[in-house]
Write a protein that holds these residues in place. Structure first.
Motif, PDB file in Angstrom:
ATOM      1  N   TYR A  13      -7.365   1.560  -6.975  1.00 33.64           N
ATOM      2  CA  TYR A  13      -5.802   2.033  -8.155  1.00 33.64           C
ATOM      3  C   TYR A  13      -6.148   2.971  -9.111  1.00 33.64           C
ATOM      4  O   TYR A  13      -7.017   2.535 -10.026  1.00 33.64           O
ATOM      5  CB  TYR A  13      -5.412   0.874  -8.240  1.00 33.64           C
ATOM      6  CG  TYR A  13      -4.202   0.334  -6.823  1.00 33.64           C
ATOM      7  CD1 TYR A  13      -3.694   0.898  -6.922  1.00 33.64           C
ATOM      8  CD2 TYR A  13      -5.113  -0.025  -5.999  1.00 33.64           C
ATOM      9  CE1 TYR A  13      -2.421   1.167  -5.173  1.00 33.64           C
ATOM     10  CE2 TYR A  13      -4.692  -0.793  -4.141  1.00 33.64           C
ATOM     11  CZ  TYR A  13      -2.984  -0.077  -4.359  1.00 33.64           C
ATOM     12  OH  TYR A  13      -1.535   0.034  -2.932  1.00 33.64           O
TER      13      TYR A  13
ATOM     14  N   ARG B 205       0.777  -1.300   0.225  1.00 31.18           N
ATOM     15  CA  ARG B 205       0.292   0.349  -0.009  1.00 31.18           C
ATOM     16  C   ARG B 205       1.396   1.254   0.265  1.00 31.18           C
ATOM     17  O   ARG B 205       0.789   2.570  -0.466  1.00 31.18           O
ATOM     18  CB  ARG B 205      -0.709   0.094   1.571  1.00 31.18           C
ATOM     19  CG  ARG B 205      -2.046   0.784   1.169  1.00 31.18           C
ATOM     20  CD  ARG B 205      -3.004   1.669   2.596  1.00 31.18           C
ATOM     21  NE  ARG B 205      -1.859   1.047   3.963  1.00 31.18           N
ATOM     22  CZ  ARG B 205      -2.455   0.252   4.621  1.00 31.18           C
ATOM     23  NH1 ARG B 205      -3.549  -0.284   4.696  1.00 31.18           N
ATOM     24  NH2 ARG B 205      -1.551   0.368   5.685  1.00 31.18           N
TER      25      ARG B 205
ATOM     26  N   ALA C 230      -9.433  -1.451  -1.141  1.00 39.86           N
ATOM     27  CA  ALA C 230      -8.448  -0.060  -2.026  1.00 39.86           C
ATOM     28  C   ALA C 230      -8.862   0.384  -3.267  1.00 39.86           C
ATOM     29  O   ALA C 230      -8.853  -0.897  -4.188  1.00 39.86           O
ATOM     30  CB  ALA C 230      -6.710  -0.441  -2.091  1.00 39.86           C
TER      31      ALA C 230
ATOM     32  N   HIS D 109      -5.621   5.449  -5.455  1.00 42.36           N
ATOM     33  CA  HIS D 109      -6.443   6.446  -5.480  1.00 42.36           C
ATOM     34  C   HIS D 109      -6.491   7.188  -3.820  1.00 42.36           C
ATOM     35  O   HIS D 109      -7.225   7.762  -3.740  1.00 42.36           O
ATOM     36  CB  HIS D 109      -7.119   6.077  -6.314  1.00 42.36           C
ATOM     37  CG  HIS D 109      -7.961   7.150  -6.762  1.00 42.36           C
ATOM     38  ND1 HIS D 109      -9.341   7.524  -5.953  1.00 42.36           N
ATOM     39  CD2 HIS D 109      -8.647   8.148  -7.609  1.00 42.36           C
ATOM     40  CE1 HIS D 109      -9.482   8.266  -6.603  1.00 42.36           C
ATOM     41  NE2 HIS D 109      -9.898   8.914  -7.661  1.00 42.36           N
ATOM     42  N   SER D 110      -7.498   6.011  -3.219  1.00 47.37           N
ATOM     43  CA  SER D 110      -7.937   5.864  -2.063  1.00 47.37           C
ATOM     44  C   SER D 110      -8.262   5.016  -1.676  1.00 47.37           C
ATOM     45  O   SER D 110      -7.922   3.522  -1.921  1.00 47.37           O
ATOM     46  CB  SER D 110      -9.253   6.767  -2.157  1.00 47.37           C
ATOM     47  OG  SER D 110     -10.649   6.432  -3.595  1.00 47.37           O
ATOM     48  N   THR D 111      -8.381   4.724  -0.337  1.00 47.30           N
ATOM     49  CA  THR D 111      -9.263   3.437   0.438  1.00 47.30           C
ATOM     50  C   THR D 111     -10.190   3.197   1.648  1.00 47.30           C
ATOM     51  O   THR D 111     -10.598   5.372   1.947  1.00 47.30           O
ATOM     52  CB  THR D 111      -6.914   2.737   1.510  1.00 47.30           C
ATOM     53  OG1 THR D 111      -7.276   3.923   2.263  1.00 47.30           O
ATOM     54  CG2 THR D 111      -6.720   2.637   0.681  1.00 47.30           C
ATOM     55  N   PHE D 112     -11.009   2.457   1.754  1.00 45.08           N
ATOM     56  CA  PHE D 112     -12.548   2.175   1.972  1.00 45.08           C
ATOM     57  C   PHE D 112     -12.049   1.364   3.064  1.00 45.08           C
ATOM     58  O   PHE D 112     -11.207   0.262   3.076  1.00 45.08           O
ATOM     59  CB  PHE D 112     -13.881   2.424   1.337  1.00 45.08           C
ATOM     60  CG  PHE D 112     -13.167   3.563   0.145  1.00 45.08           C
ATOM     61  CD1 PHE D 112     -13.548   4.347   0.106  1.00 45.08           C
ATOM     62  CD2 PHE D 112     -12.273   2.868  -1.055  1.00 45.08           C
ATOM     63  CE1 PHE D 112     -13.975   5.847  -0.378  1.00 45.08           C
ATOM     64  CE2 PHE D 112     -12.377   4.198  -1.304  1.00 45.08           C
ATOM     65  CZ  PHE D 112     -13.730   4.900  -1.840  1.00 45.08           C
TER      66      PHE D 112
END
Length: 170
Positions: free
Chosen positions: A139, A70, A137, A126-129
């Motif tokens: 990407y 990550r 994640a 791009h972002s994680t949740f």
């Protein structure tokens, strides 16, 4: 005729069994970290968006490899080929060298891509949740290489499988 399993399982085992019915591909997530290839296998991979070009993966919060991957600037995602079953098993193990003798390529920014795969994606986080006991994640895809003639590795009901083309009357 429909057949249902009648045995009573604890909820976690029942969910694993239920989710295993859905066949998935196997994707190697990998990057070069401190001069060596670090990777893991996932089967929780899906396309999300064309604009921007996004894919999603999920990784168990208990994974020791996921926090390392990550944190890298670029991550390689390789859809493993049908002959990559031994590599998939290595990438799913707790071995130090998860690539063994399997070949791989490194991108300019450290993404590791498995040789002879069905698809290569070079991605940036791009972002994680929060995904419960997993982290989800997204990407962003930076580069794509498709190998049309390579059959993908398939995982279903805790077994590796092959895809067989059906001959439709035409």
């Amino acid at each position: 005729m429909t057949t249902a399993a009648t045995e009573t399982l604890p909820r976690d085992r029942a969910l694993r069994r239920a989710f295993s019915v859905y066949p998935t591909g196997v994707v190697a997530l990998a990057a070069e970290v401190d001069g060596r290839a670090v990777g893991m296998a996932v089967n929780s991979f899906t396309s999300i968006s064309l604009e921007p070009a996004l894919v999603a993966i999920s990784a168990a919060r208990t994974s020791k490899t996921w926090p390392v991957l990550r944190a890298v600037p670029e991550l390689g995602m390789s859809v493993l080929a049908a002959h990559h079953e031994p590599l998939s098993r290595l990438l799913s193990s707790r071995e130090d060298d998860r690539f063994g003798t399997h070949g791989w390529h490194r991108s300019e920014h450290g993404a590791v891509l498995v040789q002879d795969a069905a698809l290569w994606l070079t991605c940036r986080l791009h972002s994680t949740f929060d995904g419960g006991d997993h982290e989800v994640a997204l990407y962003e895809i930076v580069d794509i290489t498709v190998f049309d003639d390579v059959e993908p590795l398939v995982f279903q009901q805790s077994r590796y499988r092959a895809i067989a083309a059906s001959e439709l009357p035409g």
